[in-house]
Structures are given as structure tokens and as C-alpha cells.
Motif scaffolding. Structure first.
Motif, short mmCIF file in Angstrom:
data_model
loop_
_atom_site.label_atom_id
_atom_site.label_comp_id
_atom_site.label_asym_id
_atom_site.label_seq_id
_atom_site.Cartn_x
_atom_site.Cartn_y
_atom_site.Cartn_z
N GLU A 36 43.60 42.45 35.68
CA GLU A 36 44.13 41.94 36.94
C GLU A 36 44.06 42.98 38.05
OE1 GLU A 36 45.62 39.62 33.59
OE2 GLU A 36 45.69 41.77 34.05
N MET A 37 44.29 44.24 37.70
CA MET A 37 44.23 45.30 38.69
C MET A 37 42.79 45.53 39.15
SD MET A 37 46.94 48.33 37.81
CE MET A 37 48.67 48.15 38.29
N VAL A 38 41.85 45.40 38.23
CA VAL A 38 40.44 45.52 38.60
C VAL A 38 40.09 44.43 39.61
CG1 VAL A 38 38.07 45.39 37.75
CG2 VAL A 38 39.80 46.60 36.40
N THR A 39 40.52 43.21 39.32
CA THR A 39 40.25 42.10 40.23
C THR A 39 40.89 42.33 41.59
OG1 THR A 39 40.08 40.56 38.37
CG2 THR A 39 40.49 39.61 40.54
N GLY A 65 37.79 45.30 48.22
CA GLY A 65 36.55 45.91 48.67
C GLY A 65 35.94 46.92 47.72
N GLN A 66 36.61 47.22 46.61
CA GLN A 66 36.08 48.20 45.66
C GLN A 66 35.05 47.54 44.75
OE1 GLN A 66 36.39 51.43 45.47
NE2 GLN A 66 35.16 51.57 43.61
N LYS A 67 33.90 48.19 44.58
CA LYS A 67 32.80 47.59 43.81
C LYS A 67 32.56 48.25 42.45
CE LYS A 67 31.95 45.00 47.41
NZ LYS A 67 32.57 43.68 47.47
N ILE A 68 32.76 49.57 42.36
CA ILE A 68 32.39 50.32 41.16
C ILE A 68 33.66 50.71 40.39
CG2 ILE A 68 31.16 52.32 40.25
CD1 ILE A 68 29.65 52.48 42.90
N PHE A 69 33.64 50.46 39.08
CA PHE A 69 34.79 50.76 38.24
C PHE A 69 34.35 51.58 37.03
CE2 PHE A 69 35.89 47.18 40.79
CZ PHE A 69 37.23 47.38 41.10
N ALA A 110 34.86 38.81 38.41
CA ALA A 110 34.25 39.28 39.66
C ALA A 110 33.00 40.10 39.34
CB ALA A 110 35.23 40.12 40.46
N PRO A 111 31.99 40.09 40.21
CA PRO A 111 30.74 40.82 39.95
C PRO A 111 30.86 42.32 40.21
CG PRO A 111 30.61 39.73 42.07
CD PRO A 111 31.92 39.31 41.48
N VAL A 112 31.71 42.97 39.42
CA VAL A 112 31.92 44.40 39.59
C VAL A 112 30.76 45.18 38.97
CG1 VAL A 112 34.41 44.01 39.49
CG2 VAL A 112 33.21 44.83 37.46
N GLU A 113 30.61 46.41 39.37
CA GLU A 113 29.62 47.31 38.77
C GLU A 113 30.36 48.26 37.84
OE1 GLU A 113 26.70 50.96 40.20
OE2 GLU A 113 26.94 49.23 41.54
#
Length: 232
Positions: A41-44, A50-54, A71-74
Motif C-alpha cells: 500500500e505504501m508503494v502504491t 509521482g515516485q516511479k522507481i522502488f 501500478a506500473p512501478v520500476e
């Protein structure tokens, strides 16, 4: 604005200021939000801010969490990695920051070869010569680069380090400076398929100093998500 969004905004402001102090372009510095031991949930929430890279550090945790984030995270893997766990990352992460030995690189190459794709890697250097930390020695770096470079399914993007912990960020500056110098030395060798323009260095307590010394990826967790409970 929620706390995570506010924290991300503050981090970008500090990165921008560090770039101004050192004559760098802020667009050249990417923020990796270290989401280990934090829920999906925190990643989402961070992605929606606006954060993309995790960045994740534990393979089993990543395996459990990754399917929950739609979500389409990297995803980047930034932790110590055992060769027998590489298969669980195959095709799911775009970058591995912690390649410190040829056998690991060969397994990454083998696994990504199954998908006929490539993955970006950073070679991890034990810049402080600490027995508790992974990474090749500075003296062994050239040999490692020359051994890894011919592998077809990974691309060497640069170097990564975890310097000794210091309460004063200025005490860490020499280690970041040394990593930058090592990258420049390797670049001068003009090894085919090797580019050392990227540096993964700097965390919540010292990323501004890392930026001033040339970091292109900073790995920030606590300053975004808050303090973590230790993994059992």
C-alpha cells in the motif's frame, strides 16, 4: 498532500539543492524509494505521489509484495543476492545494484537468457573494506568488470557502494569520491560494452553528499517511508 508525498517532495528539493551546489543537472539524479519491510500500500501511495522507481532488498519479501502492486512501478533489487534466488527476480526487476562476483553475474545472465532480454546491473564495491558487507575489493574491480562484460544478457551500468556508517555525512564523502574515481579509471580502459557513467550511492543520511560527489541513483527509504522495524 499525504506524508509520503510530502517526504518525496522534500527529498527532490534536497537533491536539487545538492545539484545546484555542485553544478549538476538535477535531471541526472534518479531517486530509488527503498520500500523493503514496507507494505504494498505504501508503494502504491508513493507511486501515486509521482515516485516511479522502488528498491527491494529481500527476495522472499519482493516475491510476496510485487504481485500486490498493480501500478506500473520500476523495480530495482538493491540487496545482497544469492545465486539460487536470482530466478525469482527474472523478468520482474529492471536493475540489480548488488553484483559483486562473477558467479552471480553468470547466473543473472543465464536466467535472463531464458527470456531473451537483458537486465541492467551495478557492480558493488566494498569501498570501506568491511568484512560485514558484500562487494568486490577496489583492487579486484577491473578483473570483475572484464569477466562480466562479455555476458550477453546483462549490461554493466556503473558502480554501487555501501560506505561505512558515519553520523556525520562529511565523513562519508571520501568513500563516494573514491567510487567516482574508480568509475573514471574503468572508463579510461575503454572495455567493450562497459559504461561507468552511473553511480548508485547515498542513502537517507548522506544522499546530498553522494549527489555532490556524482551519484546518479540515490537509495532513500527512511526519509520517505519512515523508520523500519527490523526484519525478523
Amino acid at each position: 498532500m499525504n506524508n509520503i508525498a510530502n517526504n518525496i517532495q522534500k527529498i527532490h528539493t534536497r537533491i536539487n539543492n545538492a545539484c545546484l551546489n555542485s553544478g549538476r543537472n538535477p535531471d541526472d539524479v534518479k531517486l530509488v524509494a527503498v520500500s523493503k519491510i514496507k507494505p504494498a500500500e505504501m508503494v502504491t501511495d508513493a507511486f501515486e505521489s509521482g515516485q516511479k522507481i522502488f528498491g527491494e532488498s529481500y527476495v522472499q519479501e519482493f516475491r510476496d509484495k510485487q504481485p500486490l502492486v498493480t501500478a506500473p512501478v520500476e523495480w530495482h533489487f538493491i540487496g545482497s543476492l544469492q545465486s539460487n534466488k536470482v530466478k525469482y527476480l527474472r523478468g520482474k526487476v529492471t536493475t540489480i545494484h548488488s553484483v559483486d562476483r562473477l558467479s552471480l553475474a553468470e547466473e543473472i545472465d543465464r536466467q535472463w537468457g531464458k527470456t531473451e532480454t537483458t537486465v541492467d546491473v551495478f557492480l558493488q564495491v566494498n569501498i570501506g573494506d568491511e568484512s560485514s558487507k558484500a562487494g568486490c575489493s577496489p583492487e579486484a574491480l577491473e578483473n570483475l568488470v572484464r569477466s562480466v562484460a562479455p555476458l550477453q544478457n546483462l549490461r554493466i551500468k556503473g558502480l554501487m557502494c555501501l560506505p561505512p556508517h558515519c553520523d556525520n555525512p562529511e565523513q562519508v564523502r571520501p568513500f563516494f569520491k573514491q567510487l567516482k574515481q574508480l568509475a573514471e579509471q574503468i572508463n579510461r580502459l575503454q572495455i567493450p560494452d562497459v559504461n561507468m557513467d552511473e553511480l548508485s550511492m547515498g542513502m537517507s543520511g548522506d544522499f546530498e553528499v553522494a549527489v555532490e560527489e556524482g551519484a546518479t541513483f540515490v537509495r532513500v527509504g527512511t526519509a520517505i517511508f519512515g523508520a523500519r522495524e527490523k526484519k525478523a
